[in-house]
Design a protein around this motif. Structure first.
Motif, mmCIF file in Angstrom:
data_model
loop_
_atom_site.group_PDB
_atom_site.id
_atom_site.type_symbol
_atom_site.label_atom_id
_atom_site.label_comp_id
_atom_site.label_asym_id
_atom_site.label_seq_id
_atom_site.Cartn_x
_atom_site.Cartn_y
_atom_site.Cartn_z
ATOM 1 N N VAL A 176 -5.330 -1.778 -1.580
ATOM 2 C CA VAL A 176 -5.610 -0.489 -0.953
ATOM 3 C C VAL A 176 -6.024 -0.790 0.482
ATOM 4 O O VAL A 176 -6.934 -1.584 0.719
ATOM 5 C CB VAL A 176 -6.735 0.275 -1.677
ATOM 6 C CG1 VAL A 176 -7.066 1.565 -0.931
ATOM 7 C CG2 VAL A 176 -6.351 0.555 -3.121
ATOM 8 N N LEU A 209 -10.471 4.396 -5.297
ATOM 9 C CA LEU A 209 -9.181 3.964 -5.857
ATOM 10 C C LEU A 209 -9.334 2.711 -6.708
ATOM 11 O O LEU A 209 -8.683 2.568 -7.754
ATOM 12 C CB LEU A 209 -8.177 3.730 -4.732
ATOM 13 C CG LEU A 209 -7.624 5.002 -4.079
ATOM 14 C CD1 LEU A 209 -6.874 4.664 -2.793
ATOM 15 C CD2 LEU A 209 -6.695 5.731 -5.046
ATOM 16 N N GLN A 214 -6.465 1.603 -9.451
ATOM 17 C CA GLN A 214 -5.216 1.772 -8.718
ATOM 18 C C GLN A 214 -4.848 0.590 -7.823
ATOM 19 O O GLN A 214 -3.766 0.568 -7.257
ATOM 20 C CB GLN A 214 -5.297 3.040 -7.868
ATOM 21 C CG GLN A 214 -5.421 4.312 -8.681
ATOM 22 C CD GLN A 214 -4.240 4.509 -9.607
ATOM 23 O OE1 GLN A 214 -3.081 4.334 -9.214
ATOM 24 N NE2 GLN A 214 -4.504 4.843 -10.856
#
Length: 274
Positions: A176, A209, A214
């Motif tokens: 990320v 996230l 994720q």
């Protein structure tokens, strides 16, 4: 300089123009037109016999003499506020604190400790990645990633900060990326480039996230280690390690409310292992 020629109201307007960096924004705070402010600044410069601004398309930039005047007036303004304040019984003094996203996130759960029991302080947290100006009293206390060089500032060294990659056990091996003007974001840009599952412009969203499984987020260890569902996918990034400093103005450090706030901030951070 003939002081009798100076309209003292113009000095107040000068503070607004200098702090806002131009006439348009200052017009909103002063409720005067940009044209009026421009005339008043020209009048002030003529009265003082000094050039205070460099005028260009981006706004009004302070000259060296303008910066000197701003510093002097900011100190006078601060003294006047303290001298003329009329607190009512039960009022709590306001202390403005600036810190980055991660430090703010670590402090907020300890609000009761920071404000006192019963509360004797009113805190205003300004979460910002950029350094705010303590000399001009944008904030009273600030967290810095390096020791300040300004002679008017005093500081206390805190614990060293380290960054490491974090993810959940089931998260895919993809980064990320945070788009911000910070050393950790710059490291991500150099290391990850465009090979990221998602880009966010708020550091906190990278933690969200990661917690959602994720991807991998680059987090300070004092944040990542707080979350049992996250684990380090690699060791600390050496080039991102840095000391942290708690900074205030030398004229404010002896104020009772500032002294209490600093001691409590240090207490919370030391207790949290930060």
């Amino acid at each position: 300089m003939n002081e009798t020629n100076i309209d003292w109201n113009d000095l107040h307007l000068f503070l607004a123009v200098a702090r806002e960096g131009g006439l348009s924004k200052a017009a909103k705070t002063t409720q005067l037109s940009a044209a009026t402010l421009g005339r008043r600044m020209h009048s002030l410069e003529r009265s003082m016999g000094r050039e205070l601004f460099v005028r260009h398309d981006r706004g009004y930039e302070l000259t060296a003499e303008g910066k000197t005047l701003l510093e002097g007036l900011a100190e006078i303004e601060s003294d006047l506020f303290r001298l003329t304040a009329q607190p009512t019984q039960g009022d709590r003094p306001l202390v403005k604190i600036s810190a980055g996203t991660w430090t703010t996130l670590a402090l907020l759960p300890h609000l009761d400790t920071l404000t006192g029991t019963p509360p004797d302080l009113r805190l205003r947290f300004i979460s910002a990645e950029q350094v705010l100006d303590i000399s001009h009293r944008e904030v009273v206390i600030g967290f810095r990633n390096r020791r300040p060089t300004e002679e008017t500032l005093v500081c206390r060294k805190l614990a060293r900060v380290e960054f490491a990659p974090y993810a959940t056990e089931s998260a895919p091996e993809r980064w990320v990326k945070v788009l911000a003007d910070t050393p950790s974001s710059h490291w991500l840009d150099r290391t990850v480039g465009n090979d990221a599952v998602c880009e966010v412009n708020t550091p906190r969203n990278s933690l969200d996230l990661a917690l959602a499984g994720q991807g991998i987020a680059l987090l300070p260890t004092f944040i990542g280690d707080l979350h049992p569902q996250l684990h380090r996918t690699g060791g600390p990034i050496g080039e991102l390690s840095h000391d942290q400093w708690l900074v205030t103005h030398q004229d404010d450090r002896h104020l009772p409310e500032v002294r209490r706030a600093i001691e409590r901030l240090c207490q919370v951070l030391e207790g949290a292992g930060h």
